[in-house]
Design an enzyme around this catalytic site. Structure first.
Site, short mmCIF file in Angstrom:
data_model
loop_
_atom_site.label_atom_id
_atom_site.label_comp_id
_atom_site.label_asym_id
_atom_site.label_seq_id
_atom_site.Cartn_x
_atom_site.Cartn_y
_atom_site.Cartn_z
N ASP A 75 5.01 70.50 45.60
CA ASP A 75 4.69 69.21 44.97
C ASP A 75 4.77 69.32 43.45
O ASP A 75 5.35 68.47 42.78
CB ASP A 75 3.28 68.77 45.37
CG ASP A 75 3.13 68.57 46.86
OD1 ASP A 75 4.14 68.24 47.50
OD2 ASP A 75 2.01 68.76 47.38
N GLY A 128 33.75 67.25 44.79
CA GLY A 128 32.65 66.71 45.57
C GLY A 128 31.69 67.80 46.01
O GLY A 128 32.00 69.00 45.92
N PRO A 129 30.52 67.41 46.50
CA PRO A 129 29.54 68.41 46.98
C PRO A 129 30.09 69.19 48.16
O PRO A 129 31.05 68.79 48.81
CB PRO A 129 28.33 67.54 47.39
CG PRO A 129 28.54 66.22 46.72
CD PRO A 129 30.02 66.04 46.60
N PRO A 130 29.47 70.33 48.47
CA PRO A 130 29.93 71.13 49.62
C PRO A 130 29.78 70.35 50.93
O PRO A 130 28.80 69.62 51.13
CB PRO A 130 29.01 72.35 49.59
CG PRO A 130 28.49 72.43 48.20
CD PRO A 130 28.40 71.02 47.72
N GLY A 170 34.21 67.39 53.07
CA GLY A 170 35.51 67.25 53.72
C GLY A 170 36.70 67.35 52.80
O GLY A 170 37.75 66.76 53.09
N LYS A 171 36.60 68.11 51.72
CA LYS A 171 37.73 68.23 50.78
C LYS A 171 38.90 68.98 51.43
O LYS A 171 40.05 68.55 51.37
CB LYS A 171 37.26 68.93 49.51
CG LYS A 171 36.16 68.19 48.76
CD LYS A 171 35.78 68.89 47.48
CE LYS A 171 35.07 70.19 47.72
NZ LYS A 171 33.77 70.03 48.40
N THR A 172 38.60 70.12 52.04
CA THR A 172 39.65 70.88 52.71
C THR A 172 40.24 70.11 53.89
O THR A 172 41.45 70.12 54.12
CB THR A 172 39.09 72.24 53.18
OG1 THR A 172 38.52 72.93 52.07
CG2 THR A 172 40.19 73.09 53.79
N HIS A 187 -4.19 67.55 53.60
CA HIS A 187 -3.10 67.53 52.62
C HIS A 187 -2.08 66.46 52.99
O HIS A 187 -1.71 65.61 52.17
CB HIS A 187 -2.44 68.92 52.57
CG HIS A 187 -1.39 69.06 51.51
ND1 HIS A 187 -1.57 69.84 50.39
CD2 HIS A 187 -0.16 68.51 51.37
CE1 HIS A 187 -0.50 69.78 49.62
NE2 HIS A 187 0.38 68.98 50.21
N GLU A 188 -1.62 66.48 54.25
CA GLU A 188 -0.62 65.50 54.67
C GLU A 188 -1.22 64.09 54.75
O GLU A 188 -0.52 63.11 54.48
CB GLU A 188 -0.04 65.90 56.03
CG GLU A 188 0.66 67.24 56.05
CD GLU A 188 1.79 67.29 55.05
OE1 GLU A 188 2.41 66.25 54.76
OE2 GLU A 188 2.05 68.39 54.52
#
Length: 678
Positions: free
Chosen positions: A529, A231-233, A236-238, A453-454
């Protein structure tokens, strides 16, 4: 019981800092004192005796200067095996002038053959004498050297631990560095793990096996030898592995993949063998290998032929797991976020029989994770964690824990009695995109450019179909960006339609197009962008089959991560002509999106101006206020009060459901979500 006791000792000694060695200081002081006593004992008793020659002794005897009586007679010491005698006593030394006479102890050594008539002379002079036999020479020698021997023993006791540690460091570097977490130290259970319900369901049978192995053995069932958590970092694997050990109430050995490989050749393989031996002795138990990709990478794919030491370690791991009997009650759990680089032999059935995917939590899982971590802090009564969960798509469990912690710190700085929704939202933005930089001095020219821009991003989000609802737009610098446009996915999204992807390309073009329309010139502020738009367009053509000309064909093997050892030698599986057509299709998607954005903003130039001027005045506007400008030409409910000058962030009146934002230098958000950058 013995393993628990040893683990307590290891945990206690391993976790403490080295302290002052008072024991050694005391031992050294005692040794020095004994050595001094030895010196005093050997020479102190007779160190003040004056050595008087025998002829001088005879003169003193004749002059009646020998001081002796029946209580303190002159001592004649006779030693066995020696031809000498020692006379010990005192004589009277006359003082000069008015000085009184004083007694001076003396010692005279005389050969027995010379002093044959010594007794007669002493009797004639009226000097009482007494003989003393001194035959225990060995005892005297031992007594004299006893303090020195004690001193040497104390030195040995003092340096014994150092000698042992030196031997351990020199000869035992091949021992496993796996640290055992004692049962009474591991307080984590499944109640402390949230947001990964499917993964917990899959490992429940591991817990049941460790609790009652006979339940599975009597039916002939075989528990998986190894379980790989992928799974991604931060998901909660550990934590899940520790919860398994806590639920099963068994010893838990933890080691990192990088602990196996060091400078000595063969150390990694030796440590693997020793780790499995420790596991067998403590069965039933769990051996957890974190970041196994450090040692389990593809063999033969390293640049320059691979790392021999790492491959030896991997070979030892493969052999040990293949010959490991699961009936012994030892289960191997490994975790990695790079399953694509692991050796296929490590993933085959019989080694890691089961792969459990620990994904990023959904909205329900995020709410459960927030509730677990919020038990350690004080929340205000009106806080609804469900609202916060909807506003944090793509956040991992570690990030959610950090959100709670940052909100607690922020509330403490503000002197609040509890954490409110305002602090949670500000902490959410700070964790993902950095803290607001209100102290950044921007010129009016820079602020005006950022506002338009925004405004271009925000206006396209509201006008175009197939876009997510706008949540907030701001020109306050945050992290690396000078402004941000945020929108609200109405629900967790795991797929994206082509119309939605095309609309996202158009929105990404909005900032550059607005600059071109208003100022007749462009800046480098749209670099993020361009990067994100190019990435999305290329994946549409090469991976997702969304180009009519290129068809439903995958061009190239696309991985989330680059494995240099494998990818550096991989040949491209399409021709140069096809590569040119891919580039043309990507360019066509970008150009079409740019044209749509330019046409839409040109037709709504007046609304673009109003939004930009409102941003210059209030700095932050929410989605409702932007929609009022589009529909009514003005804000029906403008932000209250003057814009803040420092520290405090203006919050929207309506709490958000789910927020997605992407500054111009951030990659697309997980799950295919992307944002409109500054």
């Amino acid at each position: 019981m013995s393993s628990d006791r040893n683990s307590k000792k290891d945990n206690k000694s391993g976790g403490s800092e080295p302290s002052f060695n008072w024991r050694g200081v005391v031992l050294i002081a005692i040794a020095l004192a004994l050595l001094g006593l030895a010196v005093l004992f050997r020479g102190g008793a007779y160190s003040n005796l004056e050595d008087v020659p025998y002829n001088r002794f005879l003169e003193l005897l004749e002059n009646k200067e020998i001081v002796a009586d029946n209580k303190n007679p002159l001592q004649i010491v006779v030693e066995d095996g020696r031809a000498t005698q020692t006379l010990r006593g005192a004589y009277l030394k006359q003082g000069a002038g008015a000085t009184a006479a004083q007694q001076v102890p003396f010692r005279t050594t005389v050969y027995a053959s010379v002093a044959k008539n010594l007794e007669d002379r002493l009797a004639a002079a009226g000097v009482p004498f007494a003989f003393r036999m001194d035959s225990n020479l060995m005892a005297q020698t031992l007594i004299g050297f006893l303090p020195i021997a004690v001193f040497l023993v104390i030195l040995y006791l003092l340096f014994r631990q150092q000698i042992r540690m030196a031997g351990k460091g020199a000869l035992n570097f091949g021992k496993s560095k796996a640290r055992m977490l004692a049962r009474d130290k591991n307080k984590i259970t499944f109640k402390d793990v949230a947001g990964v319900e499917e993964a917990k369901d899959e490992v429940t049978e591991l817990v049941e096996f460790l609790r009652d192995p006979k339940k599975f053995q009597k039916l002939g069932g075989r528990i998986p030898k190894g379980v790989l958590l992928v799974g991604p970092p931060g998901t909660g694997k550990t934590l899940l592995a520790r919860a398994i050990a806590g639920e099963a109430d068994v010893p838990f050995f933890s080691i990192s993949g990088s602990d196996f490989v060091e400078m000595f050749v063969g150390v990694g393989a030796s440590r693997v063998r020793d780790m499995f031996e420790q596991g067998k002795k403590s069965a039933p138990c769990i051996i957890f290998i974190d970041e196994i990709d450090a040692v389990g990478r593809h063999r033969g794919h390293g640049v320059g032929g691979g790392h021999d030491e790492r491959e030896q370690t991997l070979n030892a791991l493969l052999v040990e797991m293949d010959g490991f009997d699961t009936q012994e009650g030892v289960i191997i759990i490994a975790a990695t976020n790079r399953p694509d680089v692991l050796d296929p032999a490590l993933l085959r059935p019989g080694r890691f029989d089961r792969q459990i995917t620990v994904n990023l939590p959904d909205v329900k899982g995020r709410e459960e994770i927030l509730r677990v971590h919020s038990k350690k802090v004080k929340l205000a009564e009106a806080v609804d964690l469900q609202v916060v969960a909807r506003g944090t798509p793509g956040y991992s469990g570690a990030e959610l824990a950090n959100v709670i912690n940052e909100a607690a710190l922020l509330a403490a700085r503000r002197g609040l009695k509890g954490i409110t929704l305002k602090e949670l939202e500000e902490a959410r933005d700070k964790v993902r995109w950095g803290k607001e930089r209100r102290s950044l001095a921007l010129s009016e020219k820079e602020k005006t450019n950022t506002a338009y821009h925004e405004a271009g991003h925000a206006l396209l989000l509201e006008l175009l179909p197939h876009t997510e609802p706008l949540h907030k737009v701001t020109i306050i610098p945050r992290g690396p960006s000078l402004g941000s446009t945020m929108w609200l996915p109405e629900e967790d999204k795991y797929t994206n339609r082509k119309n939605e992807l095309v609309a996202s390309l158009v929105v990404k073009m909005g900032g550059r197009v607005a600059e071109e329309i208003v100022f007749g010139d462009v800046t480098n502020g749209a670099s993020g962008d361009i990067k994100m738009a190019t990435n999305v367009a290329r994946r549409m053509v090469c991976e997702w089959g969304m180009s009519e000309k290129m068809g439903m064909v995958e061009y190239g093997e696309h991985e989330d991560y680059v494995f240099l050892g494998r990818d550096i030698s991989r040949a491209r599986d399409y021709s140069e002509a096809t590569a040119e057509e891919i580039d043309l299709e990507v360019r066509k998607l970008i150009d079409d999106a740019y044209g749509i954005a330019k046409r839409t903003l040109t037709e709504n130039r007046e609304k673009l101006e109003i939004i930009a001027k409102a941003l210059l005045e209030y700095e932050t506007l929410d989605g409702v206020q932007i929609r009022d400008i589009i529909e009514h030409g003005r804000m029906l409910n403008p932000p209250p009060g003057p814009p803040p000058s420092s520290g405090e962030k203006m919050q929207p009146e309506k709490p958000p459901k789910q927020v997605v934002v992407a500054p111009d230098v951030t990659p697309p958000l997980p799950g295919g979500l992307s944002g409109a950058p500054a």
